[in-house]
Design a protein around this motif. Sequence first.
Motif, PDB file in Angstrom:
ATOM      1  N   PHE A   7       0.811  -1.206   0.000  1.00 61.66           N
ATOM      2  CA  PHE A   7       0.000   0.000   0.000  1.00 61.66           C
ATOM      3  C   PHE A   7       0.850   1.263   0.000  1.00 61.66           C
ATOM      4  CE2 PHE A   7      -3.123  -3.034   1.629  1.00 61.66           C
ATOM      5  CZ  PHE A   7      -4.158  -2.755   0.778  1.00 61.66           C
ATOM      6  N   GLN A  88      -3.064   0.488  -7.325  1.00 55.33           N
ATOM      7  CA  GLN A  88      -3.226   1.940  -7.289  1.00 55.33           C
ATOM      8  C   GLN A  88      -4.596   2.363  -7.826  1.00 55.33           C
ATOM      9  OE1 GLN A  88      -1.222   4.368  -6.008  1.00 55.33           O
ATOM     10  NE2 GLN A  88      -0.026   2.692  -5.142  1.00 55.33           N
ATOM     11  N   LEU A  91      -7.022   1.783  -5.033  1.00 56.37           N
ATOM     12  CA  LEU A  91      -6.876   2.788  -3.987  1.00 56.37           C
ATOM     13  C   LEU A  91      -7.521   4.105  -4.402  1.00 56.37           C
ATOM     14  CD1 LEU A  91      -3.166   2.215  -2.861  1.00 56.37           C
ATOM     15  CD2 LEU A  91      -5.236   1.511  -1.661  1.00 56.37           C
ATOM     16  N   ASN A  94     -11.252   5.166  -4.103  1.00 59.85           N
ATOM     17  CA  ASN A  94     -11.761   5.636  -2.813  1.00 59.85           C
ATOM     18  C   ASN A  94     -11.573   7.141  -2.730  1.00 59.85           C
ATOM     19  OD1 ASN A  94     -11.464   6.358   0.176  1.00 59.85           O
ATOM     20  ND2 ASN A  94     -12.273   4.283   0.286  1.00 59.85           N
ATOM     21  N   TYR A  97      -9.373   8.506   0.156  1.00 58.18           N
ATOM     22  CA  TYR A  97      -7.943   8.260  -0.087  1.00 58.18           C
ATOM     23  C   TYR A  97      -7.399   9.291  -1.074  1.00 58.18           C
ATOM     24  CZ  TYR A  97      -3.624   5.742  -1.169  1.00 58.18           C
ATOM     25  OH  TYR A  97      -2.295   5.397  -1.356  1.00 58.18           O
ATOM     26  N   GLN A 112      -1.887   4.717   4.778  1.00 56.79           N
ATOM     27  CA  GLN A 112      -1.226   3.584   4.123  1.00 56.79           C
ATOM     28  C   GLN A 112      -0.762   2.544   5.135  1.00 56.79           C
ATOM     29  OE1 GLN A 112       1.755   5.691   1.858  1.00 56.79           O
ATOM     30  NE2 GLN A 112       0.530   5.620  -0.012  1.00 56.79           N
ATOM     31  N   LEU A 115      -3.863   0.632   6.116  1.00 55.22           N
ATOM     32  CA  LEU A 115      -4.243  -0.266   5.027  1.00 55.22           C
ATOM     33  C   LEU A 115      -3.291  -1.456   4.952  1.00 55.22           C
ATOM     34  CD1 LEU A 115      -5.086   2.313   2.208  1.00 55.22           C
ATOM     35  CD2 LEU A 115      -6.710   0.736   3.265  1.00 55.22           C
ATOM     36  N   VAL A 125      -8.665  -4.906  -0.673  1.00 55.61           N
ATOM     37  CA  VAL A 125      -8.623  -3.447  -0.615  1.00 55.61           C
ATOM     38  C   VAL A 125      -9.964  -2.894  -0.122  1.00 55.61           C
ATOM     39  CG1 VAL A 125      -8.348  -1.326  -1.960  1.00 55.61           C
ATOM     40  CG2 VAL A 125      -6.867  -3.289  -2.413  1.00 55.61           C
ATOM     41  N   PHE A 129     -10.520  -0.806   3.423  1.00 51.32           N
ATOM     42  CA  PHE A 129     -11.049   0.551   3.526  1.00 51.32           C
ATOM     43  C   PHE A 129     -12.194   0.619   4.536  1.00 51.32           C
ATOM     44  CE2 PHE A 129      -9.134   1.960  -0.652  1.00 51.32           C
ATOM     45  CZ  PHE A 129      -8.429   3.010  -0.100  1.00 51.32           C
TER      46      PHE A 129
END
Length: 299
Positions: A7, A88, A91, A94, A97, A112, A115, A125, A129
């Motif tokens: 992450f 990525q 991620l 979100n 994020y 991070q 996570l 993932v 979250f």
Amino acid sequence: MSGHSMFAIPVGQQASLWLSYAVVLMLLPVCAVIAGVVVGVSNRGQSPEDGSLVRQFLLFLAIFAAATWGISRLPSVQSRINPEVKLQEQLHENIAYQAIEKYSPSDLVTVQAALGKEAAGGASVADAFVRIRPVFAALTRERLGFADQATAVMWTHVMRDVLQQMKASDPQKCIRTLHPVPGTPHPLSGPVLSEESSAAFLKAVADVYASASEGMRHDTVRKDPHVELQTLQMEYRRVMDQMQGEFGEDAVRTKDPAWREAHPALYCDMVLRKTQLVLQREPAMAGSLLRAYWRGETN
């Protein structure tokens, strides 16, 4: 690669290049076959010299190899062949994020790390979250002091919805949301919120970060009406007078942890009522009071 590093490390450009090289090398025999077929078809019925055939073959091989390279560099293909690219993308789906990455790199390190801890335990993932929502909430409360009044009001509406859902599930979860106990599961880390509420929570986090970032800039002119500290304190006392009129002496017992534990449903009702009373104030006053309330500055 550890869960934390998965992450924490951004997309590796070098890794992407090597993966593209590997794709081209693996498909080079296929490109050669296609080039040979094209050369054969284009020279059917002719008798060109061997040198000419070789040059044509090499030309078409280069064209097909270049096309393969170009295709391998497409984002949609990279997301399939490069795990970091795919990670990525997940991620950045979100919104919270995205906002933290944009407005607060220092807080991103905290996110991070959280996570990564969940990933190390095998969480996807999406699940990670959900489990780090308490981290989002804590970081957002710290930023709320720099957000504008309207954003503080918006955050309050979202949190009221969260607390109402927690209370409906279990009043104790309402208390734990407001007063987490280290070492015990935080209610926000579980699947308590509806899909709509979860989306609203993440958007609220993003909005607070955006507003706080603007509020911390030296070249930003605040549009919020100024509220004097003394006026703010007087208005909060009026709110507390209303609370005492409705809840009696219980209104001043909310600071006592033992009392809260013994009366979880009543305590949650009182928090919801207090925020409702504040929301009934004119917007500038409400926003200023709520910024202080959520950051614990009114207690």
